[in-house]
Design an enzyme around this catalytic site. Structure first.
Site, PDB file in Angstrom:
ATOM      1  N   VAL A  27      44.659  24.896  66.699  1.00  0.00           N
ATOM      2  CA  VAL A  27      42.960  25.431  67.026  1.00  0.00           C
ATOM      3  C   VAL A  27      42.650  26.172  67.779  1.00  0.00           C
ATOM      4  O   VAL A  27      42.215  27.237  68.304  1.00  0.00           O
ATOM      5  CB  VAL A  27      42.018  24.202  66.145  1.00  0.00           C
ATOM      6  CG1 VAL A  27      39.920  24.692  66.361  1.00  0.00           C
ATOM      7  CG2 VAL A  27      41.753  23.792  64.898  1.00  0.00           C
ATOM      8  N   LYS A  51      53.409  20.085  77.329  1.00  0.00           N
ATOM      9  CA  LYS A  51      52.792  20.965  76.699  1.00  0.00           C
ATOM     10  C   LYS A  51      51.930  22.453  77.261  1.00  0.00           C
ATOM     11  O   LYS A  51      51.914  23.533  77.488  1.00  0.00           O
ATOM     12  CB  LYS A  51      51.169  20.677  75.932  1.00  0.00           C
ATOM     13  CG  LYS A  51      51.046  21.629  74.685  1.00  0.00           C
ATOM     14  CD  LYS A  51      49.868  21.150  73.495  1.00  0.00           C
ATOM     15  CE  LYS A  51      50.422  20.853  72.409  1.00  0.00           C
ATOM     16  NZ  LYS A  51      48.928  20.030  71.389  1.00  0.00           N
ATOM     17  N   ARG A 168      43.649  28.491  58.327  1.00  0.00           N
ATOM     18  CA  ARG A 168      44.108  27.788  57.971  1.00  0.00           C
ATOM     19  C   ARG A 168      45.637  27.404  58.295  1.00  0.00           C
ATOM     20  O   ARG A 168      45.834  28.892  58.690  1.00  0.00           O
ATOM     21  CB  ARG A 168      44.811  28.583  56.087  1.00  0.00           C
ATOM     22  CG  ARG A 168      43.885  28.352  54.785  1.00  0.00           C
ATOM     23  CD  ARG A 168      43.884  29.826  54.753  1.00  0.00           C
ATOM     24  NE  ARG A 168      44.550  30.912  54.669  1.00  0.00           N
ATOM     25  CZ  ARG A 168      44.881  31.847  54.233  1.00  0.00           C
ATOM     26  NH1 ARG A 168      45.121  31.832  52.805  1.00  0.00           N
ATOM     27  NH2 ARG A 168      44.254  33.110  54.934  1.00  0.00           N
ATOM     28  N   GLU A 169      46.276  26.448  58.993  1.00  0.00           N
ATOM     29  CA  GLU A 169      47.557  26.362  59.226  1.00  0.00           C
ATOM     30  C   GLU A 169      48.783  27.053  58.372  1.00  0.00           C
ATOM     31  O   GLU A 169      48.794  27.676  57.288  1.00  0.00           O
ATOM     32  CB  GLU A 169      48.504  24.956  59.501  1.00  0.00           C
ATOM     33  CG  GLU A 169      47.605  24.197  60.256  1.00  0.00           C
ATOM     34  CD  GLU A 169      47.871  22.951  61.071  1.00  0.00           C
ATOM     35  OE1 GLU A 169      49.220  22.164  60.223  1.00  0.00           O
ATOM     36  OE2 GLU A 169      47.365  21.539  61.099  1.00  0.00           O
ATOM     37  N   LYS A 221      31.689  22.111  56.934  1.00  0.00           N
ATOM     38  CA  LYS A 221      33.256  22.262  56.952  1.00  0.00           C
ATOM     39  C   LYS A 221      34.191  20.761  56.859  1.00  0.00           C
ATOM     40  O   LYS A 221      34.704  21.147  55.824  1.00  0.00           O
ATOM     41  CB  LYS A 221      33.166  21.621  58.887  1.00  0.00           C
ATOM     42  CG  LYS A 221      34.989  21.212  58.968  1.00  0.00           C
ATOM     43  CD  LYS A 221      35.658  22.919  58.759  1.00  0.00           C
ATOM     44  CE  LYS A 221      37.789  22.218  58.600  1.00  0.00           C
ATOM     45  NZ  LYS A 221      38.156  22.943  58.516  1.00  0.00           N
ATOM     46  N   CYS A 277      43.906  17.825  58.046  1.00  0.00           N
ATOM     47  CA  CYS A 277      42.607  17.599  58.039  1.00  0.00           C
ATOM     48  C   CYS A 277      41.351  17.616  56.827  1.00  0.00           C
ATOM     49  O   CYS A 277      41.093  16.284  56.863  1.00  0.00           O
ATOM     50  CB  CYS A 277      42.013  19.341  57.650  1.00  0.00           C
ATOM     51  SG  CYS A 277      42.383  19.632  59.316  1.00  0.00           S
ATOM     52  N   LYS A 280      41.441  13.017  56.537  1.00  0.00           N
ATOM     53  CA  LYS A 280      40.926  12.520  57.175  1.00  0.00           C
ATOM     54  C   LYS A 280      39.282  13.093  57.656  1.00  0.00           C
ATOM     55  O   LYS A 280      38.351  12.017  56.940  1.00  0.00           O
ATOM     56  CB  LYS A 280      41.182  12.668  58.983  1.00  0.00           C
ATOM     57  CG  LYS A 280      40.494  14.535  59.843  1.00  0.00           C
ATOM     58  CD  LYS A 280      40.931  14.363  61.245  1.00  0.00           C
ATOM     59  CE  LYS A 280      40.602  15.461  61.370  1.00  0.00           C
ATOM     60  NZ  LYS A 280      39.539  16.159  61.224  1.00  0.00           N
TER      61      LYS A 280
HETATM   62  P1  NAD Z   1      45.841  19.187  67.387  1.00  0.00           P
HETATM   63  O1  NAD Z   1      45.879  17.164  68.202  1.00  0.00           O
HETATM   64  O2  NAD Z   1      46.791  19.762  67.039  1.00  0.00           O
HETATM   65  O3  NAD Z   1      45.347  19.591  69.422  1.00  0.00           O
HETATM   66  C1  NAD Z   1      44.371  19.037  69.973  1.00  0.00           C
HETATM   67  C2  NAD Z   1      44.824  18.992  71.406  1.00  0.00           C
HETATM   68  O4  NAD Z   1      43.718  17.769  71.978  1.00  0.00           O
HETATM   69  C3  NAD Z   1      46.192  17.998  71.689  1.00  0.00           C
HETATM   70  O5  NAD Z   1      46.434  19.110  72.358  1.00  0.00           O
HETATM   71  C4  NAD Z   1      45.449  17.237  72.912  1.00  0.00           C
HETATM   72  O6  NAD Z   1      47.045  17.228  73.671  1.00  0.00           O
HETATM   73  C5  NAD Z   1      44.239  18.013  73.588  1.00  0.00           C
HETATM   74  N1  NAD Z   1      43.304  16.557  73.778  1.00  0.00           N
HETATM   75  C6  NAD Z   1      42.945  15.836  73.131  1.00  0.00           C
HETATM   76  N2  NAD Z   1      42.290  15.305  74.206  1.00  0.00           N
HETATM   77  C7  NAD Z   1      41.833  16.425  75.253  1.00  0.00           C
HETATM   78  C8  NAD Z   1      41.170  16.039  76.645  1.00  0.00           C
HETATM   79  N3  NAD Z   1      40.295  14.970  76.800  1.00  0.00           N
HETATM   80  N4  NAD Z   1      41.276  16.862  77.155  1.00  0.00           N
HETATM   81  C9  NAD Z   1      41.820  17.620  77.098  1.00  0.00           C
HETATM   82  N5  NAD Z   1      42.520  17.795  75.913  1.00  0.00           N
HETATM   83  C10 NAD Z   1      42.984  17.575  74.900  1.00  0.00           C
HETATM   84  O7  NAD Z   1      44.983  18.888  66.684  1.00  0.00           O
HETATM   85  P2  NAD Z   1      44.423  20.336  65.773  1.00  0.00           P
HETATM   86  O8  NAD Z   1      45.404  20.508  64.598  1.00  0.00           O
HETATM   87  O9  NAD Z   1      44.357  21.563  66.288  1.00  0.00           O
HETATM   88  O10 NAD Z   1      42.693  20.079  65.678  1.00  0.00           O
HETATM   89  C11 NAD Z   1      41.876  20.574  66.689  1.00  0.00           C
HETATM   90  C12 NAD Z   1      39.954  20.133  65.757  1.00  0.00           C
HETATM   91  O11 NAD Z   1      40.241  20.808  65.298  1.00  0.00           O
HETATM   92  C13 NAD Z   1      40.091  18.914  65.141  1.00  0.00           C
HETATM   93  O12 NAD Z   1      39.041  18.270  65.121  1.00  0.00           O
HETATM   94  C14 NAD Z   1      40.351  18.935  63.798  1.00  0.00           C
HETATM   95  O13 NAD Z   1      39.753  18.236  62.499  1.00  0.00           O
HETATM   96  C15 NAD Z   1      39.851  20.909  63.790  1.00  0.00           C
HETATM   97  N6  NAD Z   1      40.766  21.479  62.551  1.00  0.00           N
HETATM   98  C16 NAD Z   1      41.962  21.571  62.266  1.00  0.00           C
HETATM   99  C17 NAD Z   1      42.852  22.847  61.585  1.00  0.00           C
HETATM  100  C18 NAD Z   1      43.999  22.741  61.572  1.00  0.00           C
HETATM  101  O14 NAD Z   1      44.548  23.508  60.681  1.00  0.00           O
HETATM  102  N7  NAD Z   1      44.674  21.650  61.893  1.00  0.00           N
HETATM  103  C19 NAD Z   1      41.896  23.292  60.409  1.00  0.00           C
HETATM  104  C20 NAD Z   1      40.216  23.130  61.337  1.00  0.00           C
HETATM  105  C21 NAD Z   1      39.678  22.651  62.213  1.00  0.00           C
END
Ligand code: NAD
Length: 447
Positions: A27, A51, A168-169, A221, A277, A280
């Site tokens: 995201v 990363k 959507r991923e 959401k 998603c 959880k």
């Molecule tokens: P992800 O695990 O791919 O990425 C999260 C990132 O945050 C990681 O790179 C991690 O290192 C970083 N991070 C964690 N703590 C941190 C900090 N203190 N400072 C800086 N960086 C930090 O997660 P994601 O899939 O991108 O999801 C992120 C959020 O978006 C979640 O709440 C998820 O539910 C939501 N979301 C995800 C999707 C999806 O399809 N993946 C879609 C909609 C919403």
């Protein structure tokens, strides 16, 4: 235009903003590079130094179509940069987006330690002029929780805007540029207008940008994901029923989907839903309902039905092999869906683990997820392509709907497999052709 839709006036030029995006995951990275593409100046920050190093060199550490190119284009234009230093990254910014992970805790509720620690740090370093945007999926009341963190640190809380992400991923870049809607929740109209303008700078004027309060945005959401999981769960259940009735689920899905109230999307059966998603978010919703003494009967059933779906796929393999001990199962597809390397909560994990526990030998291949597969299924055997995977196998099990599996050469497979058995949990293959070539074929609701 609805009452709550933010008015768009494309007649004026929207100035570029200085933006920090915290979190460089699916995201955060899509948001950061998409906003950079709109012409904003963006710094994307993450605690994961490796990363950040990869991203600085233009390499996206996971597979998402078109994302690497988008990142590289904006690195070249210098509209995006990456950093692991939060204090430096937020200095002089107008807006700070938070897109860190919010995984499930042991009790199934969303675990907010990443959000909390980011906000504690921000409370020390923000100047007081920034707007804070919650892009992460966060439980009801998180915007208030964030404000309290600032107040506890003796600081005035910034305006907190809840802007949940619906991408959507596998289609994330497309969805960023062509979203179904942009939802902006908050209690500060100026802040909401500013966030709307940040998106308006680049998205098509036809995209609805809707305004609401924080709590509604937060609930939308979770409700959206619960509904989508319910839709998939329903089709999966119906496919199981079709197996018994001798009716083809493809026809049933197509003809019920012609009703616009039902629609044609998310109408294909599979091995159960997965991804980071749904599980959880449904689990958080259930936890929240419990605190209010409210029964989310449908959501509860959807969670249970999904576990049953994993079992069903396992049973289909058993049905073909009678005794699966020491049998070689060739699994095609590990990612939770096609066009992603993401294996988080993938159905492949429980299904393969169950096969292994039953004494089967499993070898697997995925076009993009193989590299990280051992993190999820330690010790799994992997092959380099579909045909090598299938060599001397007793059963082929298709779990992910990658296009390359749709066009498998069944004659070639027939020559190299030990026994000609296929469980096609995505209905990718032609059952008639497979049977003509001597395969015992089981699909999902289309036998
Ligand atoms: P992800 O695990 O791919 O990425 C999260 C990132 O945050 C990681 O790179 C991690 O290192 C970083 N991070 C964690 N703590 C941190 C900090 N203190 N400072 C800086 N960086 C930090 O997660 P994601 O899939 O991108 O999801 C992120 C959020 O978006 C979640 O709440 C998820 O539910 C939501 N979301 C995800 C999707 C999806 O399809 N993946 C879609 C909609 C919403």
């Amino acid at each position: 235009m609805t009452e709550n839709e933010i008015k768009k006036d494309n007649s004026y030029h929207i100035a570029a903003s200085n933006i920090c995006v915290i979190g460089a995951g699916f995201v955060g990275l899509v948001t950061a590079s998409g906003l950079a593409q709109f012409g904003h100046k963006v710094v994307c920050v993450d605690t994961d130094k490796s990363k950040i190093d990869e991203l600085t060199n233009g390499r996206v550490p996971f597979y998402e179509p078109d994302l690497q190119q988008l990142v590289r284009d904006n690195l070249n234009k210098k509209t995006i940069s990456f950093s692991d230093n939060l204090a430096d990254s937020v200095r002089g910014k107008d807006v700070v987006f938070i897109a860190v992970g919010t995984p499930s805790g042991v009790d199934g509720r969303a675990e907010l330690s990443n959000i909390d620690s980011v906000c504690r740090e921000l409370a020390e370093i923000l100047s007081g002029k920034e707007i804070l945007v919650l892009k992460s999926t966060v439980p009801l009341g998180t915007s208030e929780r964030v404000k309290k963190i600032f107040e506890k640190a003796g600081k005035d809380a910034p305006p907190v805007v809840s802007c949940p992400e619906f991408l959507r991923e596998a289609r994330a870049v497309h969805d960023f540029f062509y979203p179904s809607r942009i939802l902006i929740g908050g209690d500060n109209d100026d802040a909401k207008k500013k966030i709307a303008e940040i998106f308006l700078k680049g998205v098509n004027a036809a995209v609805p940008i809707v305004s609401t309060d924080n709590k509604t945005a937060e609930l939308v959401k979770y409700a959206a994901n619960a509904f989508l999981a319910t839709k998939i769960g329903f089709v999966n259940e119906l496919a199981g029923f079709c197996d018994l009735l001798g009716v083809n689920i493809k026809d049933v899905s197509k003809y019920i989907g012609m009703d616009p109230r039902i629609g044609t999307k998310f109408m294909e059966p599979g091995p159960g839903w997965g991804g980071s998603c749904f599980m959880k978010d449904l689990s958080e919703l259930m936890g929240l309902a419990k605190t209010k003494d409210f029964s989310l009967l449908i959501t509860n059933a959807v969670l249970k039905a999904n576990e049953k779906q994993f079992e069903l796929v396992y049973e289909k393999v058993c049905e073909l092999l009678s005794n699966i001990k020491d049998k070689k199962i060739a699994v095609l597809g590990l990612a939770f869906k096609a066009e992603t390397s993401d294996m988080r909560y993938s159905p492949a994990i429980p299904i393969i683990n169950k096969l292994l526990q039953s004494g089967a030998r499993v070898i697997a291949y995925d076009p993009k997820a193989s590299e990280g597969a051992r993190e999820f299924i330690p010790g799994i055997d992997l092959a380099d392509d579909a045909y090598k995977t299938a060599e001397s196998a007793d059963c082929l099990l298709i779990l992910t709907e990658w296009n390359e599996f749709r066009s498998l050469d069944l004659e070639k497979l027939a020559e190299t497999m030990n026994s000609k058995n296929i469980v096609d949990a995505r209905n990718l293959l032609d059952p008639a052709l497979a049977r003509k070539l001597g395969f015992k074929y089981i699909g999902m609701g289309q036998n």
